[in-house]
Design a protein around this motif. Structure first.
Motif, PDB file in Angstrom:
ATOM      1  N   GLN A  79       1.984  97.355  39.950  1.00 36.94           N
ATOM      2  CA  GLN A  79       1.646  96.249  39.066  1.00 36.94           C
ATOM      3  C   GLN A  79       0.209  95.776  39.247  1.00 36.94           C
ATOM      4  OE1 GLN A  79       5.023  93.853  38.521  1.00 36.94           O
ATOM      5  NE2 GLN A  79       3.922  92.105  37.693  1.00 36.94           N
ATOM      6  N   ALA A  80      -0.284  95.874  40.442  1.00 36.37           N
ATOM      7  CA  ALA A  80      -1.670  95.464  40.701  1.00 36.37           C
ATOM      8  C   ALA A  80      -2.669  96.329  39.952  1.00 36.37           C
ATOM      9  CB  ALA A  80      -1.956  95.524  42.199  1.00 36.37           C
ATOM     10  N   TYR A  81      -2.230  97.485  39.496  1.00 31.53           N
ATOM     11  CA  TYR A  81      -3.106  98.417  38.775  1.00 31.53           C
ATOM     12  C   TYR A  81      -2.862  98.384  37.264  1.00 31.53           C
ATOM     13  CZ  TYR A  81      -3.552 100.065  43.545  1.00 31.53           C
ATOM     14  OH  TYR A  81      -3.765 100.132  44.908  1.00 31.53           O
ATOM     15  N   GLY A  82      -2.133  97.380  36.799  1.00 31.89           N
ATOM     16  CA  GLY A  82      -1.955  97.196  35.362  1.00 31.89           C
ATOM     17  C   GLY A  82      -0.641  97.665  34.791  1.00 31.89           C
ATOM     18  N   TYR A  83       0.261  98.145  35.625  1.00 33.87           N
ATOM     19  CA  TYR A  83       1.565  98.594  35.144  1.00 33.87           C
ATOM     20  C   TYR A  83       2.521  97.401  35.086  1.00 33.87           C
ATOM     21  CZ  TYR A  83      -0.038 103.376  35.920  1.00 33.87           C
ATOM     22  OH  TYR A  83      -0.736 104.554  35.872  1.00 33.87           O
ATOM     23  N   ASP A  84       2.924  97.008  33.883  1.00 35.77           N
ATOM     24  CA  ASP A  84       3.762  95.813  33.797  1.00 35.77           C
ATOM     25  C   ASP A  84       4.769  95.853  32.645  1.00 35.77           C
ATOM     26  OD1 ASP A  84       1.977  95.557  31.712  1.00 35.77           O
ATOM     27  OD2 ASP A  84       1.319  93.530  32.224  1.00 35.77           O
ATOM     28  N   TYR A  85       5.093  97.045  32.153  1.00 38.30           N
ATOM     29  CA  TYR A  85       6.079  97.181  31.079  1.00 38.30           C
ATOM     30  C   TYR A  85       7.337  97.892  31.580  1.00 38.30           C
ATOM     31  CZ  TYR A  85       2.732  95.800  27.464  1.00 38.30           C
ATOM     32  OH  TYR A  85       1.850  95.101  26.687  1.00 38.30           O
ATOM     33  N   ILE A  86       8.485  97.343  31.228  1.00 38.87           N
ATOM     34  CA  ILE A  86       9.775  97.973  31.500  1.00 38.87           C
ATOM     35  C   ILE A  86      10.465  98.200  30.155  1.00 38.87           C
ATOM     36  CG2 ILE A  86      12.089  97.654  32.459  1.00 38.87           C
ATOM     37  CD1 ILE A  86      10.174  98.129  34.667  1.00 38.87           C
ATOM     38  N   ASN A  87      10.721  99.473  29.811  1.00 33.35           N
ATOM     39  CA  ASN A  87      11.383  99.793  28.553  1.00 33.35           C
ATOM     40  C   ASN A  87      12.783 100.340  28.823  1.00 33.35           C
ATOM     41  OD1 ASN A  87      11.641 100.452  25.659  1.00 33.35           O
ATOM     42  ND2 ASN A  87      11.598 102.555  26.408  1.00 33.35           N
ATOM     43  N   ILE A  88      13.793  99.704  28.232  1.00 33.77           N
ATOM     44  CA  ILE A  88      15.166 100.181  28.322  1.00 33.77           C
ATOM     45  C   ILE A  88      15.451 100.980  27.063  1.00 33.77           C
ATOM     46  CG2 ILE A  88      17.553  99.539  28.722  1.00 33.77           C
ATOM     47  CD1 ILE A  88      16.548  96.808  29.643  1.00 33.77           C
ATOM     48  N   ASP A  89      15.633 102.268  27.206  1.00 42.89           N
ATOM     49  CA  ASP A  89      15.743 103.140  26.045  1.00 42.89           C
ATOM     50  C   ASP A  89      17.173 103.179  25.500  1.00 42.89           C
ATOM     51  OD1 ASP A  89      15.163 105.822  24.406  1.00 42.89           O
ATOM     52  OD2 ASP A  89      13.263 105.015  25.133  1.00 42.89           O
ATOM     53  N   ALA A  90      17.474 104.201  24.704  1.00 47.11           N
ATOM     54  CA  ALA A  90      18.741 104.295  23.978  1.00 47.11           C
ATOM     55  C   ALA A  90      19.942 104.134  24.897  1.00 47.11           C
ATOM     56  CB  ALA A  90      18.814 105.634  23.254  1.00 47.11           C
ATOM     57  N   GLY A  91      20.951 103.439  24.397  1.00 50.87           N
ATOM     58  CA  GLY A  91      22.188 103.268  25.135  1.00 50.87           C
ATOM     59  C   GLY A  91      22.358 101.906  25.780  1.00 50.87           C
ATOM     60  N   TRP A  92      21.341 101.038  25.652  1.00 52.20           N
ATOM     61  CA  TRP A  92      21.456  99.713  26.253  1.00 52.20           C
ATOM     62  C   TRP A  92      22.512  98.867  25.535  1.00 52.20           C
ATOM     63  CZ3 TRP A  92      20.903  95.381  23.312  1.00 52.20           C
ATOM     64  CH2 TRP A  92      20.283  95.538  22.066  1.00 52.20           C
ATOM     65  N   ASN A  93      22.717  99.155  24.246  1.00 51.55           N
ATOM     66  CA  ASN A  93      23.611  98.322  23.454  1.00 51.55           C
ATOM     67  C   ASN A  93      25.047  98.829  23.525  1.00 51.55           C
ATOM     68  OD1 ASN A  93      22.360 100.489  21.929  1.00 51.55           O
ATOM     69  ND2 ASN A  93      23.596  99.792  20.201  1.00 51.55           N
ATOM     70  N   GLY A  94      25.968  97.931  23.259  1.00 46.46           N
ATOM     71  CA  GLY A  94      27.377  98.266  23.346  1.00 46.46           C
ATOM     72  C   GLY A  94      28.123  97.967  22.070  1.00 46.46           C
ATOM     73  N   GLY A  95      27.477  98.189  20.944  1.00 46.73           N
ATOM     74  CA  GLY A  95      28.100  97.898  19.667  1.00 46.73           C
ATOM     75  C   GLY A  95      27.326  96.829  18.926  1.00 46.73           C
ATOM     76  N   MET A  96      28.033  95.998  18.171  1.00 47.01           N
ATOM     77  CA  MET A  96      27.379  94.980  17.349  1.00 47.01           C
ATOM     78  C   MET A  96      28.230  93.721  17.308  1.00 47.01           C
ATOM     79  SD  MET A  96      28.138  96.687  13.628  1.00 47.01           S
ATOM     80  CE  MET A  96      29.834  97.067  13.160  1.00 47.01           C
ATOM     81  N   ASP A  97      27.590  92.620  16.916  1.00 46.05           N
ATOM     82  CA  ASP A  97      28.341  91.381  16.763  1.00 46.05           C
ATOM     83  C   ASP A  97      28.918  91.306  15.350  1.00 46.05           C
ATOM     84  OD1 ASP A  97      26.246  90.623  15.093  1.00 46.05           O
ATOM     85  OD2 ASP A  97      25.427  89.136  16.471  1.00 46.05           O
ATOM     86  N   GLU A  98      29.494  90.163  15.015  1.00 46.49           N
ATOM     87  CA  GLU A  98      30.159  90.025  13.713  1.00 46.49           C
ATOM     88  C   GLU A  98      29.173  89.975  12.554  1.00 46.49           C
ATOM     89  OE1 GLU A  98      30.166  85.751  15.468  1.00 46.49           O
ATOM     90  OE2 GLU A  98      29.941  87.832  16.129  1.00 46.49           O
ATOM     91  N   TYR A  99      27.881  89.985  12.859  1.00 45.24           N
ATOM     92  CA  TYR A  99      26.855  89.982  11.825  1.00 45.24           C
ATOM     93  C   TYR A  99      26.086  91.300  11.762  1.00 45.24           C
ATOM     94  CZ  TYR A  99      27.870  85.020  12.286  1.00 45.24           C
ATOM     95  OH  TYR A  99      28.517  83.802  12.357  1.00 45.24           O
ATOM     96  N   GLY A 100      26.568  92.305  12.446  1.00 51.18           N
ATOM     97  CA  GLY A 100      25.929  93.617  12.407  1.00 51.18           C
ATOM     98  C   GLY A 100      24.684  93.737  13.247  1.00 51.18           C
TER      99      GLY A 100
END
Length: 219
Positions: A79-100
């Motif tokens: 992080q001291a060298y400028g690395y500060d992004y965390i990306n959670i790729d495909a599969g993080w979601n578990g479906g949808m709510d009642e509004y899609g």
């Protein structure tokens, strides 16, 4: 519900990964030109679960435990060298709510997705998630109500006719008809939800062949 842009005063910065990387080869003119076109002057620096998921598709790399481990390692060593992004790729979601709208996978985040987001933020990092364009085919089949419209807008109202599969895999989403005002309300409802969670950027896949785009909140 106010749109994300109005509620937290942010704008969306479109970044095309390939073009950004071409603009940081050390040629000053190219960097300035990229900046003039509102593109980032350097690639996003951080960690993404994508590559690890390719080699180990079990889902472990998008679990709360693994994300926290990667966040801690980056905080300690990079992080001291400028690395500060965390990306959670495909599969993080578990479906949808009642509004899609997409919702997190409860099994992978037993303490809640918000707890993971807060953990990454407490490490001084930005957190992003993966999405694909269009509306869920399942949401279309159920003709779900669009959030905040009191039933006046439904998913089938905003789906382009004839039905056109939007994603690269021909499996998940239909194309949106943006000539219908309800379409913007649907997109706003997702943006507002992500804003409430504290998501900092979104990676959109299956936009054009060979490219991925990301949208970031900027002050």
């Amino acid at each position: 519900m106010k749109s994300l842009a109005k509620r937290i005063g942010v704008s969306l910065l479109l970044c095309m990964v390939v073009a950004v990387q071409a603009g940081v080869t050390g040629i000053t003119g190219n960097v300035a030109e990229a900046a003039d076109k509102a593109l980032a002057q350097k690639p996003y620096m951080g960690w993404s679960s994508y590559s690890m998921q390719v080699y180990e598709p079990s889902g472990n790399w998008i679990s709360a435990e693994r994300i926290k481990e990667q966040s801690d390692a980056m905080h300690e060593k990079l992080q001291a060298y400028g690395y500060d992004y965390i990306n959670i790729d495909a599969g993080w979601n578990g479906g949808m709510d009642e509004y899609g709208r997409p919702i997190p996978n409860a099994e992978r985040y037993p303490g809640g997705f918000q707890e993971v987001i807060d953990y990454v933020h407490n490490n001084g990092q930005k957190i992003g998630i993966y999405l694909i364009p269009g509306v869920s085919i399942d949401a279309y089949n159920q003709n779900l109500e669009i959030y905040g419209t009191n039933g006046e807008c439904r998913i089938q109202d905003i789906t382009y006719k004839p039905l056109t599969v939007m994603d690269y895999w021909n499996s998940y989403t239909y194309k949106i008809d943006f000539t219908n005002p309800c379409a913007q309300k649907y997109v706003d409802s997702i943006a507002d939800l992500l804003g409430e969670w504290g998501i900092d950027f979104v990676k959109f896949d299956s936009v054009t062949p060979g490219l991925a785009y990301c949208f970031q909140k900027s002050a």
